[in-house]
Design a protein around this motif. Structure first.
Motif, PDB file in Angstrom:
ATOM      1  N   LEU A 196       0.682  -0.545  -0.101  1.00 31.48           N
ATOM      2  CA  LEU A 196      -0.283  -0.162   0.206  1.00 31.48           C
ATOM      3  C   LEU A 196       0.767   1.700   0.349  1.00 31.48           C
ATOM      4  CD1 LEU A 196      -2.542   0.945  -0.080  1.00 31.48           C
ATOM      5  CD2 LEU A 196      -2.674   0.875   2.520  1.00 31.48           C
ATOM      6  N   VAL A 197       1.929   1.216   1.135  1.00 38.22           N
ATOM      7  CA  VAL A 197       3.043   2.636   1.094  1.00 38.22           C
ATOM      8  C   VAL A 197       3.838   2.743  -0.347  1.00 38.22           C
ATOM      9  CG1 VAL A 197       4.590   3.682   2.210  1.00 38.22           C
ATOM     10  CG2 VAL A 197       3.374   1.862   3.224  1.00 38.22           C
ATOM     11  N   PRO A 198       4.405   1.531  -1.175  1.00 40.00           N
ATOM     12  CA  PRO A 198       4.860   2.146  -1.940  1.00 40.00           C
ATOM     13  C   PRO A 198       3.202   2.603  -3.480  1.00 40.00           C
ATOM     14  CG  PRO A 198       5.451   0.091  -1.373  1.00 40.00           C
ATOM     15  CD  PRO A 198       4.610   0.486  -0.729  1.00 40.00           C
ATOM     16  N   TYR A 199       2.495   2.071  -3.854  1.00 38.83           N
ATOM     17  CA  TYR A 199       1.583   2.581  -4.469  1.00 38.83           C
ATOM     18  C   TYR A 199       0.734   3.606  -4.012  1.00 38.83           C
ATOM     19  CZ  TYR A 199      -3.475   2.294  -5.890  1.00 38.83           C
ATOM     20  OH  TYR A 199      -4.661   2.692  -6.425  1.00 38.83           O
ATOM     21  N   ALA A 200       0.527   3.466  -3.103  1.00 35.64           N
ATOM     22  CA  ALA A 200       0.297   5.393  -2.677  1.00 35.64           C
ATOM     23  C   ALA A 200       1.083   7.077  -3.101  1.00 35.64           C
ATOM     24  CB  ALA A 200       0.087   5.697  -0.976  1.00 35.64           C
ATOM     25  N   GLN A 201       2.261   5.879  -3.030  1.00 34.56           N
ATOM     26  CA  GLN A 201       3.344   6.935  -2.899  1.00 34.56           C
ATOM     27  C   GLN A 201       3.811   7.368  -4.521  1.00 34.56           C
ATOM     28  OE1 GLN A 201       7.934   6.390  -2.881  1.00 34.56           O
ATOM     29  NE2 GLN A 201       8.664   8.390  -2.413  1.00 34.56           N
ATOM     30  N   TYR A 202       3.262   5.917  -5.942  1.00 36.39           N
ATOM     31  CA  TYR A 202       3.397   5.789  -7.306  1.00 36.39           C
ATOM     32  C   TYR A 202       2.497   6.563  -7.415  1.00 36.39           C
ATOM     33  CZ  TYR A 202       2.349   4.025 -11.457  1.00 36.39           C
ATOM     34  OH  TYR A 202       1.764   3.986 -12.898  1.00 36.39           O
ATOM     35  N   CYS A 203       1.588   6.720  -7.452  1.00 35.84           N
ATOM     36  CA  CYS A 203      -0.118   7.439  -8.214  1.00 35.84           C
ATOM     37  C   CYS A 203       0.481   8.569  -7.174  1.00 35.84           C
ATOM     38  CB  CYS A 203      -1.022   6.810  -7.360  1.00 35.84           C
ATOM     39  SG  CYS A 203      -1.525   4.786  -7.388  1.00 35.84           S
ATOM     40  N   TYR A 204       0.636   9.010  -6.508  1.00 34.91           N
ATOM     41  CA  TYR A 204       0.599  10.678  -5.531  1.00 34.91           C
ATOM     42  C   TYR A 204       1.634  10.943  -6.925  1.00 34.91           C
ATOM     43  CZ  TYR A 204       3.378  14.993  -4.105  1.00 34.91           C
ATOM     44  OH  TYR A 204       3.947  15.884  -3.460  1.00 34.91           O
ATOM     45  N   LEU A 205       2.716  10.347  -7.168  1.00 38.85           N
ATOM     46  CA  LEU A 205       4.181  11.236  -8.131  1.00 38.85           C
ATOM     47  C   LEU A 205       3.723  10.531  -9.680  1.00 38.85           C
ATOM     48  CD1 LEU A 205       7.124   9.235  -6.254  1.00 38.85           C
ATOM     49  CD2 LEU A 205       6.877  12.038  -6.196  1.00 38.85           C
ATOM     50  N   ARG A 206       3.084  10.024  -9.876  1.00 39.83           N
ATOM     51  CA  ARG A 206       2.356   9.530 -11.479  1.00 39.83           C
ATOM     52  C   ARG A 206       1.368  11.057 -11.752  1.00 39.83           C
ATOM     53  NH1 ARG A 206      -2.761   5.850 -10.854  1.00 39.83           N
ATOM     54  NH2 ARG A 206      -3.510   7.955 -10.036  1.00 39.83           N
ATOM     55  N   ASP A 207       0.608  11.734 -10.689  1.00 40.80           N
ATOM     56  CA  ASP A 207      -0.179  12.781 -10.838  1.00 40.80           C
ATOM     57  C   ASP A 207       0.721  13.570 -10.980  1.00 40.80           C
ATOM     58  OD1 ASP A 207      -2.244  10.686 -11.215  1.00 40.80           O
ATOM     59  OD2 ASP A 207      -3.092  10.981  -9.007  1.00 40.80           O
ATOM     60  N   LYS A 208       1.384  14.001  -9.044  1.00 43.22           N
ATOM     61  CA  LYS A 208       2.648  15.019  -9.373  1.00 43.22           C
ATOM     62  C   LYS A 208       3.489  15.552 -11.097  1.00 43.22           C
ATOM     63  CE  LYS A 208       6.048  17.165  -7.049  1.00 43.22           C
ATOM     64  NZ  LYS A 208       6.968  16.639  -5.931  1.00 43.22           N
ATOM     65  N   TYR A 209       4.189  14.387 -11.780  1.00 42.41           N
ATOM     66  CA  TYR A 209       4.458  14.792 -12.704  1.00 42.41           C
ATOM     67  C   TYR A 209       3.618  13.896 -14.200  1.00 42.41           C
ATOM     68  CZ  TYR A 209       7.986  14.624  -9.782  1.00 42.41           C
ATOM     69  OH  TYR A 209       9.162  14.972  -8.383  1.00 42.41           O
ATOM     70  N   GLY A 210       2.809  13.843 -13.918  1.00 39.31           N
ATOM     71  CA  GLY A 210       1.354  14.279 -14.846  1.00 39.31           C
ATOM     72  C   GLY A 210       1.667  12.849 -16.315  1.00 39.31           C
ATOM     73  N   LYS A 211       2.221  11.972 -15.528  1.00 35.88           N
ATOM     74  CA  LYS A 211       2.591  10.924 -16.510  1.00 35.88           C
ATOM     75  C   LYS A 211       3.066   9.620 -15.384  1.00 35.88           C
ATOM     76  CE  LYS A 211       5.595  12.788 -18.215  1.00 35.88           C
ATOM     77  NZ  LYS A 211       7.018  13.497 -19.290  1.00 35.88           N
ATOM     78  N   ALA A 212       2.369   8.014 -16.226  1.00 33.81           N
ATOM     79  CA  ALA A 212       3.110   6.586 -15.392  1.00 33.81           C
ATOM     80  C   ALA A 212       4.596   6.180 -15.713  1.00 33.81           C
ATOM     81  CB  ALA A 212       2.219   5.824 -15.493  1.00 33.81           C
ATOM     82  N   ASP A 213       5.342   6.967 -17.062  1.00 32.08           N
ATOM     83  CA  ASP A 213       6.873   6.139 -17.333  1.00 32.08           C
ATOM     84  C   ASP A 213       7.858   6.737 -16.511  1.00 32.08           C
ATOM     85  OD1 ASP A 213       9.042   5.568 -18.516  1.00 32.08           O
ATOM     86  OD2 ASP A 213       8.261   6.997 -20.341  1.00 32.08           O
ATOM     87  N   PHE A 214       7.958   6.167 -15.240  1.00 28.71           N
ATOM     88  CA  PHE A 214       8.577   6.352 -13.935  1.00 28.71           C
ATOM     89  C   PHE A 214      10.445   7.287 -14.593  1.00 28.71           C
ATOM     90  CE2 PHE A 214       7.711   1.797 -13.766  1.00 28.71           C
ATOM     91  CZ  PHE A 214       8.722   1.602 -13.608  1.00 28.71           C
ATOM     92  N   SER A 215      10.518   6.217 -15.686  1.00 23.95           N
ATOM     93  CA  SER A 215      11.330   6.258 -16.205  1.00 23.95           C
ATOM     94  C   SER A 215      12.051   8.517 -17.030  1.00 23.95           C
ATOM     95  CB  SER A 215      12.465   5.549 -17.122  1.00 23.95           C
ATOM     96  OG  SER A 215      11.793   5.887 -18.646  1.00 23.95           O
ATOM     97  N   THR A 216      11.157   8.770 -16.361  1.00 23.06           N
ATOM     98  CA  THR A 216      11.150  10.117 -17.038  1.00 23.06           C
ATOM     99  C   THR A 216      10.877  11.300 -16.088  1.00 23.06           C
ATOM    100  OG1 THR A 216       9.057  10.521 -17.791  1.00 23.06           O
ATOM    101  CG2 THR A 216      10.359   9.266 -19.425  1.00 23.06           C
ATOM    102  N   TRP A 217      10.614  10.516 -14.723  1.00 23.11           N
ATOM    103  CA  TRP A 217      10.376  11.752 -13.497  1.00 23.11           C
ATOM    104  C   TRP A 217      11.803  12.486 -13.127  1.00 23.11           C
ATOM    105  CZ3 TRP A 217       7.397   7.030 -10.017  1.00 23.11           C
ATOM    106  CH2 TRP A 217       6.106   7.485 -10.451  1.00 23.11           C
ATOM    107  N   PRO A 218      11.794  13.597 -13.053  1.00 28.30           N
ATOM    108  CA  PRO A 218      12.686  13.756 -12.256  1.00 28.30           C
ATOM    109  C   PRO A 218      13.682  13.166 -10.935  1.00 28.30           C
ATOM    110  CG  PRO A 218      10.877  15.806 -11.942  1.00 28.30           C
ATOM    111  CD  PRO A 218      10.810  13.763 -13.071  1.00 28.30           C
TER     112      PRO A 218
END
Length: 899
Positions: free
Chosen positions: A387-409
């Motif tokens: 649950l904890v990684p999932y919640a952070q993933y969702c927050y970052l996905r919405d924050k950066y506007g994309k699910a491709d985590f390789s492109t996150w800063p």
């Protein structure tokens, strides 16, 4: 307290039998202690265990295994282990005589689908016995029905003196396993003669005796304070195999008068009511996991989950949440709900956007108190690992506007060090992700309630476990070691897709998964166990081998099975085919091929996309050398002419005879369906014959034993991880080893009359279906019965005459009376489960079914960007009130002997 365990097991030199004691702590964690047993002759094994801490009314769970230095160890069936009740008040010494337990043929009767739904019986507490000398009998009797109790009757007067109405009642101390303690002082002589009987607990009449001869036990000398335990072979009764009927419908396709434009967990309860009232026993759904990557309709694909644990927010039943206190907002949401619910199909984007806004409103209004509750704290403790990684993933996905985590800063991979902050309610990081905790808590509560409701109604909820996960999902982000991101999972060509299917999922790093006992998969199956009592393994062939497609390919033709045994140049030439590496492994492009593919545009293609190499041979320019490059070059070009040109270039790129092994460049694989391509056409007839021999050996014989071993490394751990009933989708290019494994593990197969497993027949014979199978007419990937009927008139005519035994011309479109006949024949099949799609059930009623049969289709596999938006055109409430249809379905189910 002294415990002596005895078991007979024939071993060979180097093998040892081990006793494994399984203990469970207060948090449900299991710890196994191993003890090497003693033997005299390699057959009789025993171990003496002293348990000072053993107390009354406790039990010991254990199993046996065989260890050896030169081969894989083996163990007993782990779904239901041996259980020793330490309940004899005067018992200071227990002597146990066991026998080895492999997976039983009727293992399905031990699944929670039967023990918690069909044959639901509460397990009673064991009554302590106070005999000075005790003989205990333990026997499994899985055939017994809900209203039956096992009893033992025998020659001694204390055992009823063969009067079955005076038989000793037994107690079900474990699922389908019965126990009774006998007072040695009341037994006559050294030989105990007896039999088991099933007693009707309702009317105490019509007892049923077990089949076979009387049982006999030669009793040893028994001391005061000693309990001698005999685990006996299974009791068998003349009881027919149970056959069950069911319905398949995706949750998103459900429609009720109060839903929010899409099916939800509240609607699922209503559908359970309809299934129960029509005497069906199974309700099957598609995957319900979160698939949100873009917040657009492309996320509608339910088999592309971003988390194997998280549930999709679209399934939240907003009616079960506290009402909004703001009257205007409440009215606005209600007006929007009615508008969305009136739509013929799902508007995925508007529905999800609206539900997210509503959940945010409830979170702001009620979240603080709900997250303080004992129920949430328990849920968080149970689910924290994912649950904890999932919640952070969702927050970052919405924050950066994309699910491709390789492109996150930042945060391009999960950092375990951040777990503490994300789990501390007072921290800033916790506040950022708290909403996602809240939503999953709500979804979990609702789905667990649905599961409990289904059990109360005697309905088996059957889930679906997708073979793949989204390559940009939380699972890959959190544990990348388990995935190969340089390939794509898919399926080889079939009747539904001549170019194969490219699902885009990463393939699994099975070496890494097997290394830790497939913990990732075990956790996944155990999480499903919270919501379902049966499940379908999507594309079970993927556990043997997966169709792995290069990341630069669009279609599936350039794939290869992974793992598989590639062929060396020498081996290929050993068949008699001179191996021309460049010609066979690179796109073969000549003038006649270009003319055949592109016709009047051949000259344009040569100029724009090709380079001339020699004679009449060409190669693709570097900027168009892969299908992904071609796809990029044609992005945004949607005219028929452009698509035709693009697809022609795709065909050139896949025009090879062999593909190079992805791990070993000196090994090769025959390209799937190469016989339909130009490179095969260019071969001499003699070379074609050799290639066909190579092809058939490779795809149908070469890898069978290898793939069998691969599957047996994984599947036994998974199917025994829970007590859910295991079914599998085993369609497609099925190697011979698949039924070997499925029979070994007692997994239910999928049987479709229109896709027979026997290659020698056009249509399957329903009467030949194995009992351990699921019979259906169509799946979510196929046309419905009505669509299939009108797809190919020649095929339909053959089916009408040869399978339905009717003369004359087949009627078109499919009339309701004939659909009813087809449904009835499927229900009469020997298959344990007959599960029909809701569309095929509706086909039997011409007044009720959808006018446009093409609007019934759920998925088109050939289209990787299909919009999954089918929704029932009639509400569940109207289905319940439609007496004619309800009675029609009930009559079909009951006439077939299903329940």
């Amino acid at each position: 307290m002294k415990l002596t365990f005895n078991i007979n097991y024939d071993t060979v030199f180097g093998e040892e039998v081990l006793l494994n004691i399984v203990e469970t702590d207060s948090k449900g964690r299991k710890k196994t202690s191993q003890f090497r047993m003693n033997n005299r002759d390699g057959k009789h094994w025993w171990y003496e265990l002293n348990r000072k801490e053993a107390t009354l009314n406790t039990s010991l769970d254990y199993y046996y295994s065989v260890d050896c230095d030169w081969a894989d160890s083996r163990h007993e069936w782990l779904t239901e282990t041996h259980r020793l009740e330490l309940s004899a008040v005067k018992g200071r010494e227990y002597t146990v005589y066991d026998h080895w337990a492999d997976v039983p043929e009727d293992s399905y009767l031990y699944s929670s689908a039967f023990t918690e739904c069909v044959n639901r019986r509460p397990l009673p507490s064991i009554r302590p016995s106070a005999y000075d000398k005790t003989v205990r009998l333990i026997v499994r009797a899985p055939q017994l029905r809900t209203f039956e109790q096992l009893a033992v009757v025998g020659k001694p007067k204390s055992m009823g003196a063969w009067d079955v109405f005076k038989a000793l009642p037994m107690y079900e101390h474990n699922y389908n396993e019965w126990i009774v303690d006998l007072n040695v002082e009341t037994l006559d002589g050294e030989v105990l003669e007896f039999k088991f009987a099933a007693l009707n607990t309702a009317d105490k009449q019509h007892p049923l005796w077990e089949t076979g001869m009387n049982r006999e036990i030669h009793l040893p000398e028994i001391k005061n304070g000693e309990v001698v335990v005999y685990e006996l072979s299974q009791a068998f009764f003349d009881i027919c195999n149970r056959k069950l009927a069911g319905t398949l419908v995706p949750v998103f396709s459900l429609r009720s008068k109060t839903s929010y434009g899409i099916g939800d967990f509240g609607d699922l309860k209503k559908m359970i009511d309809w299934v129960a009232v029509t005497h069906q026993r199974v309700l099957q759904v598609l995957p319900i996991n979160d698939t949100t990557t873009t917040h657009t309709w492309t996320d509608s694909y339910p088999y592309s989950c971003i988390s194997i644990f998280a549930l999709h927010p679209q399934y939240a039943d907003l009616r079960q949440l506290p009402p909004l206190k703001d009257g205007k907002k409440s009215n606005d949401f209600e007006a929007l709900r009615q508008e969305l619910n009136a739509l013929k199909q799902i508007d995925y984007e508007r529905v999800n956007d609206t539900k997210q806004k509503y959940l945010h409103e409830i979170y702001q209004q009620e979240g603080k108190e709900m997250l303080k509750s004992k129920a949430f704290k328990q849920f968080f403790a149970d689910s924290e690992q994912w649950l904890v990684p999932y919640a952070q993933y969702c927050y970052l996905r919405d924050k950066y506007g994309k699910a491709d985590f390789s492109t996150w800063p930042d945060h391009q991979v999960w950092n375990e060090k951040e777990r503490k902050q994300l789990s501390t309610p007072s921290s800033k990081e916790y506040k950022e992700v708290e909403f996602f905790y809240f939503v999953q808590f709500v979804l979990n509560q609702q789905m667990e309630a649905v599961h409990a409701y289904a059990r109360e109604k005697g309905v088996i909820l059957k889930g679906d476990i997708p073979i793949g996960v989204n390559r940009y999902g939380c699972d890959v982000w959190m544990e990348p070691k388990y995935f190969n991101l340089n390939g794509q999972a898919g399926a080889p060509p079939d009747d539904f897709s001549v170019n194969g299917q490219n699902w885009g999922f990463p393939t699994y790093n099975w070496d890494e998964m097997v290394k830790d006992g497939c913990k990732w998969w075990v956790r996944r199956f155990q999480n499903m166990n919270k919501y379902f009592d049966a499940y379908r393994i999507d594309h079970v062939l993927g556990f043997f081998r997966i169709w792995e497609i290069p990341s630069d390919a669009v279609h599936g033709l350039l794939g290869q099975f992974a793992p598989s045994l590639g062929m060396s140049r020498e081996e290929i030439e050993g068949y008699g085919l001179h191996f021309l590496e460049d010609q066979f492994t690179k796109p073969f492009i000549s003038d006649w091929i270009i003319d055949r593919v592109f016709h009047e545009r051949a000259a344009e293609v040569k100029q724009r996309f090709l380079n001339h190499t020699h004679d009449d041979i060409y190669e693709l320019k570097p900027e168009f050398s892969t299908q992904r490059k071609v796809e990029a070059a044609f992005e945004g070009k949607t005219s028929d002419a452009d698509i035709w040109l693009r697809d022609g270039l795709y065909a050139l790129i896949s025009n090879v005879l062999f593909v190079r092994d992805r791990k070993d460049p000196n090994k090769f694989h025959p390209r799937i369906s190469a016989q339909f391509d130009f490179t095969y056409e260019a071969l001499y007839d003699s070379d074609k014959a050799v290639f066909n021999r190579i092809y058939n050996d490779y795809y149908y014989r070469r890898n069978n034993q290898f793939w069998y071993r691969e599957a047996m490394k994984k599947l036994p751990k998974l199917v025994q991880a829970t007590r859910m009933l295991v079914c599998a989708e085993d369609l497609g290019m099925v190697p011979d080893c698949v039924p070997w494994v499925m029979n070994n593990l007692k997994i239910l197969s999928l049987e479709l009359q229109s896709m027979p497993k026997d290659p020698h027949v056009r249509f399957g014979y329903l009467g030949s279906n194995p009992y351990r199978s699921v019979c259906t007419i169509s799946s979510h990937d196929m046309p419905t019965l009505r669509q299939w009927w009108d797809e190919d008139f020649e095929r339909t005519q053959a089916y009408y005459n040869s399978m339905l035994y009717r003369g004359g011309a087949a009627p078109h479109p499919l009339p309701g009376w004939l659909a009813r006949d087809i449904v009835g024949r499927h229900l009469m099949s020997p298959s344990m489960l007959c599960i029909l799609s809701v569309q095929d059930w509706l086909a039997i009623d011409e007044k009720l079914r959808l006018a446009d049969q093409n609007a019934e289709r759920i998925n088109i596999p050939a289209n990787p960007k299909h919009y999954w938006r089918y929704r029932m055109h009639v509400s569940i409430e109207d289905l319940m009130q439609n007496t004619d249809f309800r009675e029609n379905v009930t009559e079909l189910v009951c006439q077939s002997g299903r329940e």
